[in-house]
Design an enzyme around this catalytic site. Sequence first.
Site, PDB file in Angstrom:
ATOM      1  N   CYS A   2       0.906  -1.044  -0.013  1.00  0.00           N
ATOM      2  CA  CYS A   2       0.075  -0.046   0.107  1.00  0.00           C
ATOM      3  C   CYS A   2       0.895   1.178  -0.164  1.00  0.00           C
ATOM      4  O   CYS A   2       2.120   1.457   0.463  1.00  0.00           O
ATOM      5  CB  CYS A   2      -0.545   0.113   1.436  1.00  0.00           C
ATOM      6  SG  CYS A   2      -1.569  -1.650   1.555  1.00  0.00           S
ATOM      7  N   ARG A  27       3.809   0.714  -7.287  1.00  0.00           N
ATOM      8  CA  ARG A  27       3.862  -0.267  -6.147  1.00  0.00           C
ATOM      9  C   ARG A  27       2.827  -1.339  -6.249  1.00  0.00           C
ATOM     10  O   ARG A  27       2.942  -2.366  -5.723  1.00  0.00           O
ATOM     11  CB  ARG A  27       3.649   0.304  -4.862  1.00  0.00           C
ATOM     12  CG  ARG A  27       4.772   1.278  -4.652  1.00  0.00           C
ATOM     13  CD  ARG A  27       4.429   2.192  -3.306  1.00  0.00           C
ATOM     14  NE  ARG A  27       4.464   1.569  -2.212  1.00  0.00           N
ATOM     15  CZ  ARG A  27       5.063   1.340  -1.357  1.00  0.00           C
ATOM     16  NH1 ARG A  27       6.008   2.352  -1.317  1.00  0.00           N
ATOM     17  NH2 ARG A  27       4.915   0.840  -0.232  1.00  0.00           N
ATOM     18  N   TRP A  74      -3.333  -2.281  -1.129  1.00  0.00           N
ATOM     19  CA  TRP A  74      -3.281  -3.696  -1.777  1.00  0.00           C
ATOM     20  C   TRP A  74      -3.682  -4.554  -0.861  1.00  0.00           C
ATOM     21  O   TRP A  74      -3.334  -4.701   0.405  1.00  0.00           O
ATOM     22  CB  TRP A  74      -1.645  -3.633  -1.924  1.00  0.00           C
ATOM     23  CG  TRP A  74      -1.282  -5.231  -2.169  1.00  0.00           C
ATOM     24  CD1 TRP A  74      -0.956  -6.058  -1.235  1.00  0.00           C
ATOM     25  CD2 TRP A  74      -1.054  -6.011  -3.441  1.00  0.00           C
ATOM     26  NE1 TRP A  74      -0.581  -7.238  -1.919  1.00  0.00           N
ATOM     27  CE2 TRP A  74      -0.805  -7.270  -3.307  1.00  0.00           C
ATOM     28  CE3 TRP A  74      -1.417  -5.727  -4.511  1.00  0.00           C
ATOM     29  CZ2 TRP A  74      -0.600  -8.217  -3.989  1.00  0.00           C
ATOM     30  CZ3 TRP A  74      -1.264  -6.556  -5.675  1.00  0.00           C
ATOM     31  CH2 TRP A  74      -1.006  -8.015  -5.366  1.00  0.00           C
ATOM     32  N   ASN A 100      -0.530   1.541   6.132  1.00  0.00           N
ATOM     33  CA  ASN A 100       0.167   0.399   5.564  1.00  0.00           C
ATOM     34  C   ASN A 100       0.557  -0.813   6.596  1.00  0.00           C
ATOM     35  O   ASN A 100       1.218  -0.078   7.593  1.00  0.00           O
ATOM     36  CB  ASN A 100       1.376   0.789   4.995  1.00  0.00           C
ATOM     37  CG  ASN A 100       1.069   1.746   3.735  1.00  0.00           C
ATOM     38  OD1 ASN A 100       0.071   1.869   3.339  1.00  0.00           O
ATOM     39  ND2 ASN A 100       2.001   2.331   3.170  1.00  0.00           N
ATOM     40  N   GLY A 101       0.501  -1.892   6.138  1.00  0.00           N
ATOM     41  CA  GLY A 101       0.944  -3.114   7.009  1.00  0.00           C
ATOM     42  C   GLY A 101      -0.045  -4.202   7.614  1.00  0.00           C
ATOM     43  O   GLY A 101      -1.332  -3.826   6.983  1.00  0.00           O
ATOM     44  N   GLU A 481      13.180 -24.714 -11.271  1.00  0.00           N
ATOM     45  CA  GLU A 481      12.960 -23.323 -11.153  1.00  0.00           C
ATOM     46  C   GLU A 481      14.123 -22.537 -11.605  1.00  0.00           C
ATOM     47  O   GLU A 481      13.918 -21.415 -12.152  1.00  0.00           O
ATOM     48  CB  GLU A 481      12.601 -23.024  -9.791  1.00  0.00           C
ATOM     49  CG  GLU A 481      12.164 -21.418  -9.399  1.00  0.00           C
ATOM     50  CD  GLU A 481      11.172 -20.806 -10.013  1.00  0.00           C
ATOM     51  OE1 GLU A 481      10.370 -21.626 -11.114  1.00  0.00           O
ATOM     52  OE2 GLU A 481      11.059 -19.449 -10.080  1.00  0.00           O
ATOM     53  N   LYS A 485      13.857 -19.641 -14.507  1.00  0.00           N
ATOM     54  CA  LYS A 485      14.304 -18.197 -14.395  1.00  0.00           C
ATOM     55  C   LYS A 485      15.383 -17.828 -15.671  1.00  0.00           C
ATOM     56  O   LYS A 485      15.074 -16.651 -16.179  1.00  0.00           O
ATOM     57  CB  LYS A 485      15.096 -17.779 -13.039  1.00  0.00           C
ATOM     58  CG  LYS A 485      14.119 -18.001 -11.786  1.00  0.00           C
ATOM     59  CD  LYS A 485      13.017 -16.949 -11.755  1.00  0.00           C
ATOM     60  CE  LYS A 485      11.769 -17.097 -12.590  1.00  0.00           C
ATOM     61  NZ  LYS A 485      10.689 -17.801 -11.711  1.00  0.00           N
ATOM     62  N   GLU A 488      13.516 -17.647 -19.098  1.00  0.00           N
ATOM     63  CA  GLU A 488      12.476 -16.802 -19.451  1.00  0.00           C
ATOM     64  C   GLU A 488      13.161 -15.355 -19.545  1.00  0.00           C
ATOM     65  O   GLU A 488      12.466 -14.666 -20.151  1.00  0.00           O
ATOM     66  CB  GLU A 488      11.268 -16.718 -18.321  1.00  0.00           C
ATOM     67  CG  GLU A 488      11.520 -16.434 -17.165  1.00  0.00           C
ATOM     68  CD  GLU A 488      10.318 -16.693 -16.167  1.00  0.00           C
ATOM     69  OE1 GLU A 488       9.295 -16.382 -16.370  1.00  0.00           O
ATOM     70  OE2 GLU A 488      10.568 -17.034 -14.764  1.00  0.00           O
ATOM     71  N   HIS A 504      20.514 -41.046 -17.776  1.00  0.00           N
ATOM     72  CA  HIS A 504      19.618 -41.639 -18.703  1.00  0.00           C
ATOM     73  C   HIS A 504      19.518 -40.524 -20.146  1.00  0.00           C
ATOM     74  O   HIS A 504      18.349 -40.712 -20.714  1.00  0.00           O
ATOM     75  CB  HIS A 504      18.249 -41.637 -17.890  1.00  0.00           C
ATOM     76  CG  HIS A 504      18.455 -42.695 -16.923  1.00  0.00           C
ATOM     77  ND1 HIS A 504      18.790 -44.102 -17.143  1.00  0.00           N
ATOM     78  CD2 HIS A 504      18.426 -42.322 -15.513  1.00  0.00           C
ATOM     79  CE1 HIS A 504      18.847 -44.675 -15.734  1.00  0.00           C
ATOM     80  NE2 HIS A 504      18.589 -43.717 -15.039  1.00  0.00           N
ATOM     81  N   LYS A 603       2.490 -11.066 -17.157  1.00  0.00           N
ATOM     82  CA  LYS A 603       2.481 -11.386 -15.622  1.00  0.00           C
ATOM     83  C   LYS A 603       1.383 -12.262 -15.284  1.00  0.00           C
ATOM     84  O   LYS A 603       1.532 -13.137 -14.486  1.00  0.00           O
ATOM     85  CB  LYS A 603       2.466 -10.109 -14.722  1.00  0.00           C
ATOM     86  CG  LYS A 603       2.600 -10.224 -13.308  1.00  0.00           C
ATOM     87  CD  LYS A 603       4.102 -10.587 -13.035  1.00  0.00           C
ATOM     88  CE  LYS A 603       4.097 -11.190 -11.567  1.00  0.00           C
ATOM     89  NZ  LYS A 603       5.195 -11.908 -11.382  1.00  0.00           N
TER      90      LYS A 603
HETATM   91  C1  F6R Z   1       7.689 -17.493 -14.106  1.00  0.00           C
HETATM   92  C2  F6R Z   1       6.253 -16.925 -13.985  1.00  0.00           C
HETATM   93  C3  F6R Z   1       5.105 -17.851 -14.436  1.00  0.00           C
HETATM   94  C4  F6R Z   1       4.022 -18.075 -13.319  1.00  0.00           C
HETATM   95  C5  F6R Z   1       2.828 -18.750 -14.121  1.00  0.00           C
HETATM   96  C6  F6R Z   1       1.720 -18.902 -12.957  1.00  0.00           C
HETATM   97  O1  F6R Z   1       8.539 -16.871 -13.539  1.00  0.00           O
HETATM   98  O2  F6R Z   1       6.095 -16.053 -13.441  1.00  0.00           O
HETATM   99  O3  F6R Z   1       5.673 -19.285 -14.632  1.00  0.00           O
HETATM  100  O4  F6R Z   1       4.405 -18.970 -12.343  1.00  0.00           O
HETATM  101  O5  F6R Z   1       2.285 -18.115 -15.137  1.00  0.00           O
HETATM  102  O6  F6R Z   1       1.109 -17.504 -12.696  1.00  0.00           O
HETATM  103  P1  F6R Z   1       0.266 -17.646 -11.202  1.00  0.00           P
HETATM  104  O7  F6R Z   1       1.215 -17.765 -10.013  1.00  0.00           O
HETATM  105  O8  F6R Z   1       0.008 -16.041 -11.262  1.00  0.00           O
HETATM  106  O9  F6R Z   1      -0.571 -18.367 -11.297  1.00  0.00           O
END
Ligand code: F6R
Length: 608
Positions: A2, A27, A74, A100-101, A481, A485, A488, A504, A603
């Site tokens: 927030c 934010r 938020w 906030n908090g 993971e 990272k 992507e 294998h 996102k």
């Molecule tokens: C990778 C990434 C994506 C999300 C995926 C699921 O860095 O951000 O692989 O993890 O699209 O997104 P959520 O968690 O929002 O369902």
Amino acid sequence: MCGIVGYMGRHQALPILIDGLKRLEYRGYDSAGIAIVDDGRIILEKTEGKISELEAHLAGMKCPGVAGIAHTRWATHGEPNKKNAHPHIDCTGTLAVAHNGIIENYQILKKRLQDKGHRFITDTDTEVIAHLVEDHYTGALEDAVRKAAKQLEGTYGIVVLSTKEPDKIVGVRNGSPLVVGVADDEYFLASDVSAILKHTRQVIYLDDREMAIIEPTGFKTMTIDAIAVDKAIHEVDWDLDMIEKGGFPHFMLKEIFEQPETIRNAMRGRLVHATGEAKLGGLQEVLPTLREFNRLVLLGCGTSWHAALIGEYIIEEYARVPVEVEYASEFRYRNPIIDRGTVTVAISQSGETIDTLEAMREAKRKGSRTLGVCNVVGSTIARESGDGVYIHAGPEIGVASTKAFTSQITVLSLFALLLGRMRGMSASQGQEIIQALQEIPGQVQRILDKNDQIYEIAQAYCHHSNFLYLGRGSNFPVALEGALKLKEISYVHAEGYPAAEMKHGPIALIDENMPVVVICPKDAAYKKILGNIAEVKARKGRLIVIANEDDTDASDAADHVIKIPKTLDMLYPVLAVVPLQLLAYHIAVLRGCNVDQPRNLAKSVTVE
Ligand code: F6R
């Protein structure tokens, strides 16, 4: 997270507050509001959604008041809607509060205040602050805020104004930032300097348990024990862009560095050391089901699916419940076997991923009880799951998920602890897990302190076009993971594998041009993974090893070692992923990639 802006001065407050809120938009938020003292009353206006909506709503409104507070919310407690947006008022409507908090003891305080006749109208934790200040008010706003603050447990940055003392705004902080802005005959309170930088570069940073009282003629600072404190005025020399990112060049790096705090937030108020248990408010209603169910299905996509895979290891180990993990997109299009003994958990940062949402709906249709593990409060998955746990990581703006991942694992560990203690885990084992969890934020910080070393490794390997990531046990999903990272954000090909699977197939790829990142803390699989390291070395692969601080065997074989602290076997993923996030980040930046908005990615994936 927030945002707060407060203004007291010679000019009309409204445009200054709106401008300040817009500067906090980066934010992330879901609703916004203002409270301005005008002609002896409080003008209170709030809207759900963007600040442009609040602006449109306020268009044409006459509001010459020169004292006001404003907030971008938020959601953490209560859905993101107009009612729950800040500021919040007391019973008399003469006092307004923005916060906030998280107030951890708000339920106890709320009950007490209700018993005294206070009427609550929102679902927020913040509203208790307004009623608490009202309750303590005897003629001096700062005294009432001080007394209220002393009763609050949790984190807060708070601003309060009252029609009874229209020339005063009081701010107080504990664990959530609040700065005082000083200009000529005008003063500001803000959660973030970017909100006030247009008006002044002179700021005072309040420390925890400190307050500021701003008036048209000056300001005072004191502790919540009423001891006056002299605070230095600092000159801010950052530009706006730097400030929005907290001084970091990218949101992704800022979010990686926020992890000690976000992991702490995921656990805040949820650990009961005395009994070795986890207390998860959002699962209260479903506890009877959790005593009886016999199978858990965890659903997610991408990084959230990796968190689910780690959750499978942790839950099976600690709670001895069978767990299955599925890609949500696969689950929804086959005919999954679900019975009434199945509980399905949808894991999603955004709470809006269409595949996860539809998979959860399918499980529900088949009779499963569904739970959500989400970051965004009031998101579709959070609402439709019925019950669940928020991870409280704050808005994640970088497209590549980092802090949400470690918070998801933290919450899944708490879930495992809750289930375990219902099913035969001893109190002492519960306490041992709690103890280890509490050490995690500090341990993550120690890993972040190695950022320069990780940058140097990234420099050595940023021109390579293939990477292999290996791990065993609960660190196998960490390998996945780490590879995700890297690919992507840097567009470099990377694969994650269970280390033993290497022979294998993938072993054919290994030569002197192949960097191999091996996650090998001293857990139950350590001796086995040393064998895999030897296999890589024999084929001249370049070894980057994540090992414990006291490690020698793996480290001796490696070209580079990133050391991580010791924890319980099941908790290593939260630590081990952090260097991999940093490695991917630096390689991407060195390759000139846009790390916050990588190509082709969104996102929140709300289309199939
Ligand atoms: C990778 C990434 C994506 C999300 C995926 C699921 O860095 O951000 O692989 O993890 O699209 O997104 P959520 O968690 O929002 O369902």
